[in-house]
Design a protein around this motif. Structure first.
Motif, short mmCIF file in Angstrom:
data_model
loop_
_atom_site.label_atom_id
_atom_site.label_comp_id
_atom_site.label_asym_id
_atom_site.label_seq_id
_atom_site.Cartn_x
_atom_site.Cartn_y
_atom_site.Cartn_z
N ASP A 63 0.87 -1.17 0.00
CA ASP A 63 0.00 0.00 0.00
C ASP A 63 0.90 1.22 0.00
OD1 ASP A 63 -2.08 -1.79 0.38
OD2 ASP A 63 -2.80 -0.88 2.24
N ILE A 64 0.42 2.31 -0.55
CA ILE A 64 1.12 3.59 -0.43
C ILE A 64 0.09 4.65 -0.10
CG2 ILE A 64 1.10 3.88 -2.95
CD1 ILE A 64 3.60 5.72 -2.54
N VAL A 65 0.36 5.40 0.96
CA VAL A 65 -0.54 6.45 1.39
C VAL A 65 0.16 7.80 1.19
CG1 VAL A 65 0.11 6.29 3.86
CG2 VAL A 65 -2.11 7.26 3.20
N LEU A 66 -0.54 8.68 0.46
CA LEU A 66 -0.03 10.03 0.24
C LEU A 66 -0.84 11.00 1.07
CD1 LEU A 66 0.55 10.26 -3.64
CD2 LEU A 66 2.08 9.38 -1.87
N HIS A 67 -0.13 12.01 1.59
CA HIS A 67 -0.79 13.09 2.33
C HIS A 67 0.06 14.33 2.19
CE1 HIS A 67 1.80 12.73 6.09
NE2 HIS A 67 2.07 11.60 5.46
N GLY A 68 -0.36 15.43 2.82
CA GLY A 68 0.39 16.68 2.70
C GLY A 68 0.52 17.08 1.24
N GLY A 69 1.68 17.64 0.89
CA GLY A 69 1.92 18.12 -0.46
C GLY A 69 1.92 17.03 -1.52
N ASP A 72 -1.43 15.97 -4.10
CA ASP A 72 -1.73 16.51 -5.43
C ASP A 72 -1.38 15.52 -6.54
OD1 ASP A 72 -2.71 18.90 -4.42
OD2 ASP A 72 -0.80 19.95 -4.63
N SER A 73 -0.42 14.66 -6.29
CA SER A 73 0.00 13.69 -7.30
C SER A 73 -1.08 12.66 -7.61
CB SER A 73 1.28 12.97 -6.85
OG SER A 73 1.74 12.12 -7.86
N TYR A 74 -2.07 12.55 -6.75
CA TYR A 74 -3.18 11.63 -6.97
C TYR A 74 -4.37 12.31 -7.65
CZ TYR A 74 -1.68 7.66 -3.97
OH TYR A 74 -1.05 6.56 -3.42
N THR A 75 -4.24 13.59 -8.02
CA THR A 75 -5.38 14.30 -8.62
C THR A 75 -5.28 14.35 -10.14
OG1 THR A 75 -4.38 16.50 -8.48
CG2 THR A 75 -5.65 15.74 -6.55
N LYS A 76 -6.43 14.31 -10.77
CA LYS A 76 -6.50 14.36 -12.23
C LYS A 76 -5.90 15.66 -12.77
CE LYS A 76 -10.73 11.65 -12.19
NZ LYS A 76 -12.19 11.73 -12.22
N GLU A 77 -6.12 16.75 -12.06
CA GLU A 77 -5.70 18.07 -12.53
C GLU A 77 -4.20 18.32 -12.39
OE1 GLU A 77 -8.02 17.77 -9.94
OE2 GLU A 77 -9.76 17.76 -11.26
N LYS A 78 -3.57 17.76 -11.37
CA LYS A 78 -2.19 18.13 -11.06
C LYS A 78 -1.17 17.00 -11.20
CE LYS A 78 -3.48 21.86 -7.96
NZ LYS A 78 -3.36 22.39 -6.60
N LEU A 96 -3.62 4.94 -1.58
CA LEU A 96 -4.45 5.52 -0.53
C LEU A 96 -4.21 7.02 -0.42
CD1 LEU A 96 -3.72 2.80 2.17
CD2 LEU A 96 -5.61 2.85 0.52
N ALA A 97 -5.29 7.77 -0.27
CA ALA A 97 -5.23 9.22 -0.12
C ALA A 97 -5.80 9.62 1.23
CB ALA A 97 -6.02 9.89 -1.24
N CYS A 98 -5.11 10.50 1.91
CA CYS A 98 -5.54 10.98 3.23
C CYS A 98 -6.68 11.99 3.06
CB CYS A 98 -4.36 11.63 3.94
SG CYS A 98 -4.80 12.42 5.50
N SER A 99 -7.84 11.70 3.66
CA SER A 99 -8.98 12.61 3.52
C SER A 99 -8.73 13.92 4.28
CB SER A 99 -10.28 11.95 3.99
OG SER A 99 -10.23 11.67 5.36
N ARG A 117 -8.01 5.22 -3.40
CA ARG A 117 -9.03 5.07 -2.35
C ARG A 117 -8.72 6.01 -1.20
NH1 ARG A 117 -9.59 1.83 2.26
NH2 ARG A 117 -7.66 0.69 1.86
N MET A 118 -9.74 6.63 -0.66
CA MET A 118 -9.55 7.54 0.47
C MET A 118 -9.51 6.77 1.78
SD MET A 118 -12.09 10.72 -0.55
CE MET A 118 -12.25 11.18 1.14
N VAL A 119 -8.66 7.24 2.70
CA VAL A 119 -8.66 6.76 4.08
C VAL A 119 -8.91 7.97 4.97
CG1 VAL A 119 -7.17 4.76 3.68
CG2 VAL A 119 -6.14 6.96 4.28
N ASP A 120 -9.44 7.74 6.16
CA ASP A 120 -9.80 8.83 7.03
C ASP A 120 -8.61 9.69 7.45
OD1 ASP A 120 -8.77 6.74 8.55
OD2 ASP A 120 -10.15 7.05 10.23
N SER A 121 -7.46 9.05 7.64
CA SER A 121 -6.27 9.76 8.10
C SER A 121 -5.04 8.93 7.73
CB SER A 121 -6.34 9.93 9.63
OG SER A 121 -5.09 10.20 10.18
N ALA A 122 -4.06 9.56 7.12
CA ALA A 122 -2.83 8.84 6.76
C ALA A 122 -2.14 8.30 8.01
CB ALA A 122 -1.88 9.75 5.98
#
Length: 141
Positions: A63-69, A72-78, A96-99, A117-122
């Protein structure tokens, strides 16, 4: 002599898989990334691929969870790494993305790349995984 060298090289290739560790164990690893710098994100992707090669893709759950800066790497726009994230997801890596980070950065669920997939907190996800025996790897920033 040339034939002998070619024969040795060819036979080494046949047994190369035997050199790789095949202990039959299942490994569970969660990577965490908060730095959104392109080179660091590419580095963690390489680390994941190298881990799967070294341990055998069938022997490792990642699994890999991204949070903070990094979120953005998980977004379609950025995202500049959408194709690489897609390849990882298709290989069985859970993205995994930190909500909390998403809320802070005003990122909607709909703007996430497919397969994320979103998780409540990284941080909470890291604690849960470690409690369950997962190995935690942070790509240092």
């Amino acid at each position: 002599m040339k034939t002998l060298i070619l024969l040795l090289i060819a036979s080494f290739g046949l047994f190369a898989d035997d050199v790789m560790p095949k202990d039959g164990k299942k490994y569970h690893v969660i990577f965490e990334m908060s730095n959104g710098e392109q080179a660091r994100l590419e580095g963690v992707i390489r680390n994941i691929n190298n881990l799967k090669i070294a341990l055998g893709a069938e022997n490792v759950v990642v699994d890999i969870v991204l949070h903070g800066g990094a979120i953005d790497s998980y977004t379609k726009e950025k995202s500049t790494l959408a194709e690489k994230w897609d390849q990882l997801a298709k290989s069985g890596v859970e993205l995994l993305a930190c909500s909390n980070s998403m809320k802070m950065r005003k990122i909607s669920k709909e703007s996430l790349l497919p397969g994320v997939r979103m998780v409540d907190s990284a941080v909470a996800e890291l604690v849960r995984k470690q409690q369950a025996g997962w190995q935690y790897l942070r790509n240092a920033d």
